[in-house]
Design a protein around this motif. Sequence first.
Motif, PDB file in Angstrom:
ATOM      1  N   TYR A 180       0.972  -1.211  -0.046  1.00 25.04           N
ATOM      2  CA  TYR A 180       0.001   0.014  -0.006  1.00 25.04           C
ATOM      3  C   TYR A 180       0.697   1.253   0.011  1.00 25.04           C
ATOM      4  O   TYR A 180       0.578   2.020  -1.083  1.00 25.04           O
ATOM      5  CB  TYR A 180      -0.885  -0.081   1.185  1.00 25.04           C
ATOM      6  CG  TYR A 180      -1.789   1.058   1.332  1.00 25.04           C
ATOM      7  CD1 TYR A 180      -2.753   1.649   0.341  1.00 25.04           C
ATOM      8  CD2 TYR A 180      -1.676   1.779   2.468  1.00 25.04           C
ATOM      9  CE1 TYR A 180      -3.525   2.627   0.515  1.00 25.04           C
ATOM     10  CE2 TYR A 180      -2.442   2.958   2.613  1.00 25.04           C
ATOM     11  CZ  TYR A 180      -3.475   3.315   1.717  1.00 25.04           C
ATOM     12  OH  TYR A 180      -4.204   4.317   1.958  1.00 25.04           O
ATOM     13  N   PHE A 181       1.697   1.592   0.977  1.00 22.11           N
ATOM     14  CA  PHE A 181       2.679   2.762   1.133  1.00 22.11           C
ATOM     15  C   PHE A 181       3.745   2.135   0.153  1.00 22.11           C
ATOM     16  O   PHE A 181       4.515   1.378   0.389  1.00 22.11           O
ATOM     17  CB  PHE A 181       2.862   2.961   2.483  1.00 22.11           C
ATOM     18  CG  PHE A 181       1.834   3.468   3.498  1.00 22.11           C
ATOM     19  CD1 PHE A 181       1.194   4.432   3.263  1.00 22.11           C
ATOM     20  CD2 PHE A 181       1.314   2.485   4.378  1.00 22.11           C
ATOM     21  CE1 PHE A 181       0.319   5.044   4.268  1.00 22.11           C
ATOM     22  CE2 PHE A 181       0.452   2.940   5.450  1.00 22.11           C
ATOM     23  CZ  PHE A 181      -0.086   4.095   5.125  1.00 22.11           C
ATOM     24  N   PRO A 182       4.106   3.300  -0.757  1.00 20.09           N
ATOM     25  CA  PRO A 182       5.309   2.776  -1.207  1.00 20.09           C
ATOM     26  C   PRO A 182       6.353   2.757  -0.400  1.00 20.09           C
ATOM     27  O   PRO A 182       6.630   3.444   0.615  1.00 20.09           O
ATOM     28  CB  PRO A 182       5.764   4.485  -2.146  1.00 20.09           C
ATOM     29  CG  PRO A 182       4.283   4.927  -2.311  1.00 20.09           C
ATOM     30  CD  PRO A 182       3.581   4.419  -0.977  1.00 20.09           C
ATOM     31  N   ASP A 183       7.297   1.627  -0.686  1.00 23.68           N
ATOM     32  CA  ASP A 183       8.486   1.208   0.095  1.00 23.68           C
ATOM     33  C   ASP A 183       8.078   0.951   1.584  1.00 23.68           C
ATOM     34  O   ASP A 183       8.939   1.038   2.574  1.00 23.68           O
ATOM     35  CB  ASP A 183       9.486   2.387   0.341  1.00 23.68           C
ATOM     36  CG  ASP A 183      10.254   2.686  -1.186  1.00 23.68           C
ATOM     37  OD1 ASP A 183      10.327   1.696  -2.100  1.00 23.68           O
ATOM     38  OD2 ASP A 183      10.216   3.940  -1.368  1.00 23.68           O
ATOM     39  N   ASP A 184       6.650   0.716   1.895  1.00 25.27           N
ATOM     40  CA  ASP A 184       6.112   0.420   3.189  1.00 25.27           C
ATOM     41  C   ASP A 184       6.384   1.512   4.081  1.00 25.27           C
ATOM     42  O   ASP A 184       6.588   1.418   5.358  1.00 25.27           O
ATOM     43  CB  ASP A 184       6.749  -1.042   3.888  1.00 25.27           C
ATOM     44  CG  ASP A 184       6.157  -2.308   3.117  1.00 25.27           C
ATOM     45  OD1 ASP A 184       4.872  -2.133   2.497  1.00 25.27           O
ATOM     46  OD2 ASP A 184       6.730  -3.297   3.110  1.00 25.27           O
ATOM     47  N   ASP A 185       6.542   2.785   3.622  1.00 29.96           N
ATOM     48  CA  ASP A 185       6.766   4.042   4.447  1.00 29.96           C
ATOM     49  C   ASP A 185       5.518   4.480   4.606  1.00 29.96           C
ATOM     50  O   ASP A 185       4.867   5.205   3.719  1.00 29.96           O
ATOM     51  CB  ASP A 185       7.740   4.828   3.747  1.00 29.96           C
ATOM     52  CG  ASP A 185       8.309   6.111   4.486  1.00 29.96           C
ATOM     53  OD1 ASP A 185       7.574   6.132   5.524  1.00 29.96           O
ATOM     54  OD2 ASP A 185       9.169   6.725   4.378  1.00 29.96           O
ATOM     55  N   PRO A 186       4.876   4.685   6.037  1.00 25.97           N
ATOM     56  CA  PRO A 186       3.487   5.438   6.136  1.00 25.97           C
ATOM     57  C   PRO A 186       3.634   6.833   5.761  1.00 25.97           C
ATOM     58  O   PRO A 186       2.677   7.562   5.725  1.00 25.97           O
ATOM     59  CB  PRO A 186       3.263   5.220   7.557  1.00 25.97           C
ATOM     60  CG  PRO A 186       3.920   3.690   7.735  1.00 25.97           C
ATOM     61  CD  PRO A 186       5.442   3.957   6.790  1.00 25.97           C
ATOM     62  N   ASN A 187       4.732   7.455   5.868  1.00 30.48           N
ATOM     63  CA  ASN A 187       4.820   8.826   5.323  1.00 30.48           C
ATOM     64  C   ASN A 187       4.749   9.146   3.831  1.00 30.48           C
ATOM     65  O   ASN A 187       4.464  10.465   3.556  1.00 30.48           O
ATOM     66  CB  ASN A 187       6.231   9.323   5.842  1.00 30.48           C
ATOM     67  CG  ASN A 187       6.177   9.227   7.496  1.00 30.48           C
ATOM     68  OD1 ASN A 187       5.379   9.795   8.254  1.00 30.48           O
ATOM     69  ND2 ASN A 187       7.419   8.947   8.155  1.00 30.48           N
TER      70      ASN A 187
END
Length: 304
Positions: free
Chosen positions: A264-271
Amino acid sequence: MPIKIKDKLPAIEILNSENIFVMTETRAVSQDIRPLKIAILNLMPKKVTTETHLLRLLSNTPLQLEVDLLHPKSHKSKNTDHRHLEYFYKTFQDIKGKNYDGLIITGAPVETLEFEKVDYWEELKEIMDWSKDHVTSTLHICWGALAGLYYHFGVDKYQTPEKISGIYKHSVENKFSPIARGFDDNFLAPHSRHTEILRKEVEKVSALEIVSESEEAGIYIVTSNDGKQIFVTGHSEYDPLTLKEEYERDIKVDPEKTVIPKNYFPDDDPNKTPVVNWRGHANLLFLNWLNYYVYQMTPYELNK
């Protein structure tokens, strides 16, 4: 698509800002068309958000729809202003003498409870029983799908080790099923749930067919052989930031058990801002349901 809804529904302004055509009740009554009558039983806590999600997808067809929003009378909503419910919503008691072309039963954040422990379960059973004779086809979503499979066919749900949350790849098991017409061989769709259904139990029911599943998220689409019941365990209707909002909510409650939504988040980065890669599938899913299971099957005179 022209959707006949009350003029001041908050979703209208949101959808118009997205360049989605929504026809209000005032304009719709001037057209000499028999609109499809669709009821949405909204069991989600943030009802305005869910209204917008569903109306966005129902807009992707030239058919005119007349939508009735329903909420369970036996449950007191804590997250939606009661004035919104009083003005825009009806209860089952208001509509049980009517017939509908289609019914949508949404998900609900009660899946860790036994069905019988849900405070509106008896009312929901009455609605699902009524739908068999008063609705041409019913689309069940997420917990609504689990509840429908349990009530109509005795297929139970089971707790998963961790929450199934994210965007998952799916395959089509039956490419000849009308609900899957036009689907890519592999497509993406969101899931957000703590429970699942088991293939071996669905396969025991001869009246059911598994249409699509995911290796990671499990069974996705199940249909009844007569097309009157469509069960979708995911949330194709979710907008770009819904999983992000759920993740932020969950992490405040229990950060140790909260998992980052998969893929979901690019690179699994929630930011980082999520990229929408399920919109095409979502539109086609709802279009297929409206066309092949509702419009093509429903009588012109609903009372017949």
